[in-house]
Structure formats: C-alpha cells, structure tokens
Enzyme design. Structure first.
Site, PDB file in Angstrom:
ATOM      1  N   SER A 235     -38.362  -5.653 -17.478  1.00  0.00           N
ATOM      2  CA  SER A 235     -37.204  -5.296 -16.660  1.00  0.00           C
ATOM      3  C   SER A 235     -37.297  -3.846 -16.190  1.00  0.00           C
ATOM      4  CB  SER A 235     -35.914  -5.524 -17.456  1.00  0.00           C
ATOM      5  OG  SER A 235     -35.951  -4.800 -18.670  1.00  0.00           O
TER       6      SER A 235
ATOM      7  N   HIS B 139     -44.674   0.804 -27.991  1.00  0.00           N
ATOM      8  CA  HIS B 139     -43.552   0.546 -28.906  1.00  0.00           C
ATOM      9  C   HIS B 139     -44.017  -0.006 -30.253  1.00  0.00           C
ATOM     10  CE1 HIS B 139     -40.715   0.328 -25.161  1.00  0.00           C
ATOM     11  NE2 HIS B 139     -41.002   1.563 -25.510  1.00  0.00           N
TER      12      HIS B 139
ATOM     13  N   ASP C 151     -46.242  -7.762 -30.259  1.00  0.00           N
ATOM     14  CA  ASP C 151     -46.586  -9.072 -30.829  1.00  0.00           C
ATOM     15  C   ASP C 151     -48.064  -9.279 -31.110  1.00  0.00           C
ATOM     16  OD1 ASP C 151     -47.640  -9.485 -28.241  1.00  0.00           O
ATOM     17  OD2 ASP C 151     -45.837 -10.556 -27.565  1.00  0.00           O
TER      18      ASP C 151
ATOM     19  N   CYS D  10     -44.626   3.033 -43.947  1.00  0.00           N
ATOM     20  CA  CYS D  10     -43.654   3.933 -44.560  1.00  0.00           C
ATOM     21  C   CYS D  10     -43.237   4.971 -43.513  1.00  0.00           C
ATOM     22  CB  CYS D  10     -44.288   4.613 -45.765  1.00  0.00           C
ATOM     23  SG  CYS D  10     -43.308   5.998 -46.378  1.00  0.00           S
TER      24      CYS D  10
ATOM     25  N   ARG E 288     -33.745  -9.078 -22.723  1.00  0.00           N
ATOM     26  CA  ARG E 288     -32.565  -8.981 -21.862  1.00  0.00           C
ATOM     27  C   ARG E 288     -32.270 -10.219 -21.043  1.00  0.00           C
ATOM     28  NH1 ARG E 288     -35.078  -4.409 -22.648  1.00  0.00           N
ATOM     29  NH2 ARG E 288     -33.824  -2.755 -23.579  1.00  0.00           N
TER      30      ARG E 288
ATOM     31  N   ILE F 294     -44.885 -15.826 -14.705  1.00  0.00           N
ATOM     32  CA  ILE F 294     -46.130 -15.085 -14.971  1.00  0.00           C
ATOM     33  C   ILE F 294     -47.303 -16.026 -15.245  1.00  0.00           C
ATOM     34  CG2 ILE F 294     -47.261 -13.524 -16.634  1.00  0.00           C
ATOM     35  CD1 ILE F 294     -44.298 -12.327 -16.973  1.00  0.00           C
TER      36      ILE F 294
ATOM     37  N   CYS G  13     -41.544   2.738 -50.063  1.00  0.00           N
ATOM     38  CA  CYS G  13     -42.975   3.032 -50.211  1.00  0.00           C
ATOM     39  C   CYS G  13     -43.371   3.173 -51.686  1.00  0.00           C
ATOM     40  CB  CYS G  13     -43.289   4.317 -49.465  1.00  0.00           C
ATOM     41  SG  CYS G  13     -45.021   4.787 -49.509  1.00  0.00           S
TER      42      CYS G  13
ATOM     43  N   ALA H 125     -42.055  -7.948 -22.396  1.00  0.00           N
ATOM     44  CA  ALA H 125     -41.824  -9.161 -23.179  1.00  0.00           C
ATOM     45  C   ALA H 125     -41.971 -10.453 -22.364  1.00  0.00           C
ATOM     46  CB  ALA H 125     -40.441  -9.090 -23.815  1.00  0.00           C
TER      47      ALA H 125
ATOM     48  N   CYS I 256     -44.579   8.763 -45.267  1.00  0.00           N
ATOM     49  CA  CYS I 256     -45.985   9.168 -45.324  1.00  0.00           C
ATOM     50  C   CYS I 256     -46.882   8.364 -44.380  1.00  0.00           C
ATOM     51  CB  CYS I 256     -46.518   9.053 -46.751  1.00  0.00           C
ATOM     52  SG  CYS I 256     -46.713   7.352 -47.323  1.00  0.00           S
TER      53      CYS I 256
END
Ligand code: OAD
Ligand code: ZN
Length: 246
Positions: A194, A119, A102, A127, A34, A236, A152, A22, A130
C-alpha cells in the site's frame, strides 16, 4: 496491455530492483495488513515501547505469533516470488528489497545476502537486549513452561520475533543497502504494498529521482501511483506468472 509493457520494460532493463509488500504473499495463504481481513483490521499493532514496558503486551504478541505459526510454516513461494527468483537467476536482479517478514523470497531461491529485509523476519526470534538469536520452538517451549513471554537465557531481557515493530529502530545496514539499490537500478518495481509505511515507502521515490523507471503492481490504488511510469492494478500472481521460469 500493462503486462506487455512490463515485459518490454523488464527486457530493456539491465538492473531491476523489486520492492515487495505483503500483497505478494497473500496467494501463499498469509494475510496482508490493510486489506479487508488483513492483520491490522483484526488486531491493533503492538508498538515497540509497549512490548518493552508491558509483560501483558509481550504475552499477547507471542500468543498472536504462535497462532500464526501453522500459516507461516505451511506457506510456500507463490508465482510472484518465483517470477522474481527467475529474473534473479537470469542476472537481472542484484538483490530484492522487502518489507515482508515471511522468508518466502529466500525460500524461492534468493541467497540470504540478496534479500534486504527492512522489517526483519518472523521465522526466528532475538533478544532485544543482547541480540542473541533464538528459534521459535525454543520460545514456544519457554512460553509453555513459564506461562509467559520468554526472556533471554544470557541477559534476561525480553525475546521478540526478529521483526521491526512500530516505534522500533530500522535496521541500519538494510536501510543503507536498500538506498544504494534504489539509487543504482534502472527499473524499480513496487509489488503488493500500500506504500503507506515510512521510511520503507520512500524507496520508490528515491529510485524515481535517481532516474529509474517505476512500476507499481497492486490490486488497489497506492499512495504513489501518480509518480509511477506504469501502474498495473491487477492480481500479482497473474501479472508475474508469465515471468516464472524465464
Ligand atoms: P498492506 O496490507 O498495507 O498492503 C498490501 C497491498 O497488497 C494492499 O494494497 C492489497 O490491496 C494488495 N494485495 C494483496 N493481495 C494482492 C494480490 N494477490 N495481488 C495484488 N495486490 C494484492 O501491506 P504492506 O504495504 O506490506 O510493517 O505493509 C507495510 C508494512 O505495514 C508491513 O511491512 C508491516 C505493516 O505494519 C511492520 O510490521 C513494521
Ligand atoms: Zn540477551
């Protein structure tokens, strides 16, 4: 300096696999989990079994997601995303492994099939029965019409953002592909994580054990700084900014 060493390592590498968390998206206005002000410092995560079992939990999960929509809709790739996209276009990066949901790596120019999402993705829904995909506008409309979380249209099971909640099975194909990438790169760069959430946090060690150099870029110490060849404890965007457009 750290940035110069990183430049040398990037130049010497033939196959670089970035692994993002993140922290690469905070400069795009999306909070991490975090840090002070992070999502899990404000809200308790809703585990998967709770989402499945409780209509109230589902309503709460969707309310939180709708509240975040202006933030996700406005977010654009930052310097970190753009630097990695430049290295991808230059042929140095075969694919990227991300914990982020994202969609910003795709937006920065990575082909969908070269973004390994461990993730999931929060920019659409599925759904949980299905697997049918839905867009968020549909979910919002259903929520407004019924006053609660959408089910759904095909099978009536709950619809959830296409993300992986705690307690939910990891996506098998993404895990397999990420493992192969970590095993076959010569430089693995963990950026803005982290490194506490498993099994995702296992990939830096897999890469290291298979002979890759390991770089960690994060403004706070991580769980795995001690196994890295280079730790850059710095912002970063500032660290990767010089690699944009190369
Ligand atoms: P975390 O919030 O745990 O870690 C983000 C890290 O990025 C923190 O150590 C910050 O200090 C650092 N950071 C933030 N902005 C930065 C910047 N501009 N420059 C440098 N460092 C910066 O987020 P993740 O490690 O991605 O999973 O979290 C892992 C998983 O936990 C997420 O994928 C999510 C969460 O629960 C699920 O939802 C399943
Ligand atoms: Zn269904």
């Amino acid at each position: 300096s750290g940035v110069e060493r990183l430049g040398d390592m990037i130049a010497e590498a033939s196959t670089i696999v970035p692994f993002t968390g993140a922290g690469i998206s905070t400069e795009c206005g999306i909070p991490d989990f975090r840090s002070p002000g992070g999502l899990w410092t404000r809200n308790r995560p809703i585990p998967f079994d709770e989402f499945v079992a409780s209509p109230d939990a589902r309503d709460e999960a969707w309310r939180r997601r709708f509240a975040m929509e202006p933030t996700f809709a406005a977010a654009r790739p930052g310097r970190g995303h753009r630097a990695l996209a430049s290295l991808y276009r230059a042929g140095k990066i075969p694919a990227i492994v991300t914990q982020n949901i994202d969609n910003l790596h795709q937006m920065s120019g990575f082909a969908d099939e070269h973004v390994i999402e461990l993730h999931g993705n929060t920019t659409y829904a599925r759904c949980i029965g299905c697997g049918k995909a839905y867009d968020l506008a549909w979910a919002k409309l259903r929520f407004e019409e019924t006053g609660g979380a959408p089910d759904c249209a095909d099978c009536d099971e709950p619809v959830k953002t296409a993300t992986i909640s705690f307690g939910q099975a990891m996506p098998e194909d993404a895990m397999r592909r990420a493992t192969e990438l970590a095993q076959h790169c010569d430089l693995f760069i963990a950026i803005g994580s982290s490194l506490v959430v498993w099994p995702a946090a296992g990939f830096p060690m897999i890469a290291k054990n298979c002979g890759a150099r390991l770089v960690i870029i994060n403004n706070e110490p991580t769980e795995q700084d001690d196994i890295a060849d280079l730790v850059i404890r710095h912002d970063i965007g500032e660290t990767l900014g010089p690699f944009v457009g190369n």
